[in-house]
Write an enzyme that holds these catalytic residues in place. Structure first.
Site, PDB file in Angstrom:
ATOM      1  N   ILE A 211      13.583 -27.742 -16.119  1.00  0.00           N
ATOM      2  CA  ILE A 211      14.609 -26.733 -16.326  1.00  0.00           C
ATOM      3  C   ILE A 211      15.302 -26.994 -17.662  1.00  0.00           C
ATOM      4  O   ILE A 211      15.949 -28.054 -17.847  1.00  0.00           O
ATOM      5  CB  ILE A 211      15.843 -26.799 -15.010  1.00  0.00           C
ATOM      6  CG1 ILE A 211      15.019 -26.810 -13.703  1.00  0.00           C
ATOM      7  CG2 ILE A 211      16.915 -25.974 -15.435  1.00  0.00           C
ATOM      8  CD1 ILE A 211      15.952 -27.250 -12.552  1.00  0.00           C
TER       9      ILE A 211
ATOM     10  N   TYR B  73      21.224 -31.974  -7.933  1.00  0.00           N
ATOM     11  CA  TYR B  73      21.511 -32.085  -9.413  1.00  0.00           C
ATOM     12  C   TYR B  73      22.122 -33.070  -9.641  1.00  0.00           C
ATOM     13  O   TYR B  73      23.226 -33.568  -9.435  1.00  0.00           O
ATOM     14  CB  TYR B  73      22.373 -30.813  -9.993  1.00  0.00           C
ATOM     15  CG  TYR B  73      22.314 -30.665 -11.431  1.00  0.00           C
ATOM     16  CD1 TYR B  73      21.681 -31.512 -12.229  1.00  0.00           C
ATOM     17  CD2 TYR B  73      23.246 -29.626 -11.864  1.00  0.00           C
ATOM     18  CE1 TYR B  73      21.709 -31.489 -13.713  1.00  0.00           C
ATOM     19  CE2 TYR B  73      23.653 -29.435 -13.236  1.00  0.00           C
ATOM     20  CZ  TYR B  73      22.830 -30.243 -14.229  1.00  0.00           C
ATOM     21  OH  TYR B  73      22.851 -30.182 -15.476  1.00  0.00           O
TER      22      TYR B  73
ATOM     23  N   LYS C 292      16.799 -31.625  -9.662  1.00  0.00           N
ATOM     24  CA  LYS C 292      17.149 -31.395 -11.152  1.00  0.00           C
ATOM     25  C   LYS C 292      17.506 -32.925 -11.570  1.00  0.00           C
ATOM     26  O   LYS C 292      18.479 -33.332 -11.208  1.00  0.00           O
ATOM     27  CB  LYS C 292      17.987 -30.398 -11.355  1.00  0.00           C
ATOM     28  CG  LYS C 292      17.846 -30.327 -13.284  1.00  0.00           C
ATOM     29  CD  LYS C 292      18.890 -29.248 -13.483  1.00  0.00           C
ATOM     30  CE  LYS C 292      19.150 -29.231 -15.093  1.00  0.00           C
ATOM     31  NZ  LYS C 292      20.091 -28.105 -15.571  1.00  0.00           N
TER      32      LYS C 292
END
Length: 310
Positions: A216, A146, A174
């Site tokens: 997401i 992330y 992500k």
């Protein structure tokens, strides 16, 4: 370590993922609202759930609450007879503490970890590389990186990301770099099978255009079918229809971040009856009267039906 990037696993990490908000009531995890949310989204076009990430206020949850959250969601999905991957969000500033958390969660019924860069400490790229390699070597479940430098104060460079992408237990990321040039470069250079999902709600359409495997999105708590349709239409090659669909929901991605997330989304969900309370945990606070009025106006314009309590 065996390479866990099997085709089946790679196919799970794509499409529309929801970073599920964590409902609270009187300071406690609100299980009835959580179960109601899981049933609602499991009936729609959501490909996976992220639990306890930024949108889920994960840094305010204790380890017992995290376990309760995971167990409740997995049980509700089983009762609903929906197979859906679960990713647990973790964050921390120290590598050893993160390794301890990986040990505590190793037997939980999850499919992936979503792990953010260390916050506040601002390590070098060499430090980031060694940090994530140490976690990936230790983790019982595959890791999704992330990268969100405007929260962690450190950016994972593409050179570091490309080295990490070759680790057999790191399967994707992500992307919240907020730098389109960096994202495009990564998409062009990533190894086969390494999945990239955008986490920038307002850049969802352009990220798909650039080749991202999915997203997401907090905003997809609302108008979920429309957010999923943007990607479906893009895959079908109907870019005009995808653009028109996106134009109809893009304003939501700005409104829901008018104040610190997830307070605006929780307000909307509570007003719609999906959760019982818009409660957030300090240092987050519920939306101001001004933003609540803007949310109410947008809700009225879209005229969503109230959901019946289960």
């Amino acid at each position: 370590m065996p390479d866990r990037r099997t085709p089946d696993l790679q196919n799970l990490l794509r499409g529309l993922w929801l970073p599920l908000v964590t409902p609270f009531r009187d300071g406690e995890l609100d299980e009835p609202s959580l179960r109601r949310m899981v049933r609602h989204y499991a009936a729609g076009p959501v490909d996976g759930l992220i639990l306890a990430a930024t949108s889920g206020e994960g840094m305010t949850l204790g380890i017992a609450e995290l376990e309760q959250l995971v167990a409740t969601v997995r049980a509700e999905l089983a009762d609903f007879k929906r197979t859906m991957p679960i990713c647990l969000g973790l964050s921390g500033a120290g590598t050893q503490k993160m390794r301890d958390t990986l040990d505590e969660t190793a037997a939980w019924p999850i499919d992936f970890y979503l792990i953010a860069s260390p916050y506040y400490t601002r390590p070098s790229q060499r430090g980031l590389l060694q940090h994530f390699e140490a976690l990936a070597d230790h983790a019982a479940w595959p890791i999704v990186l992330y990268n969100i430098p405007y929260r962690t104060a450190v950016n994972l460079s593409n050179e570091t990301l490309l080295q990490l992408a070759n680790h057999p237990n790191i399967i994707g990321m992500k992307d919240c770099s907020a730098d389109r040039a960096q994202s495009i470069d990564l998409l062009a250079r990533r190894p086969a099978g390494f999945r990239v999902l955008t986490g920038e709600d307002a850049q969802y359409h352009e990220a798909l255009s650039d080749g991202a495997d999915g997203a997401i999105l907090l905003s997809a708590h609302l108008q979920t079918e429309a957010f999923a349709s943007v990607r479906t239409l893009m895959k079908q090659g109907d870019r005009d229809a995808a653009q028109a669909c996106w134009d109809g929901i893009s304003e939501l991605t700005r409104l829901l971040f008018a104040e610190p997330s997830p307070a605006p989304a929780k307000y909307w969900l509570a007003q719609n009856g999906l959760i019982d309370s818009a409660e957030v945990r300090l240092p987050m606070v519920e939306v101001s009267a001004e933003v609540a009025a803007r949310l109410d106006a947008e809700r009225a314009r879209r005229a969503p039906p109230l959901l019946r309590r289960a």
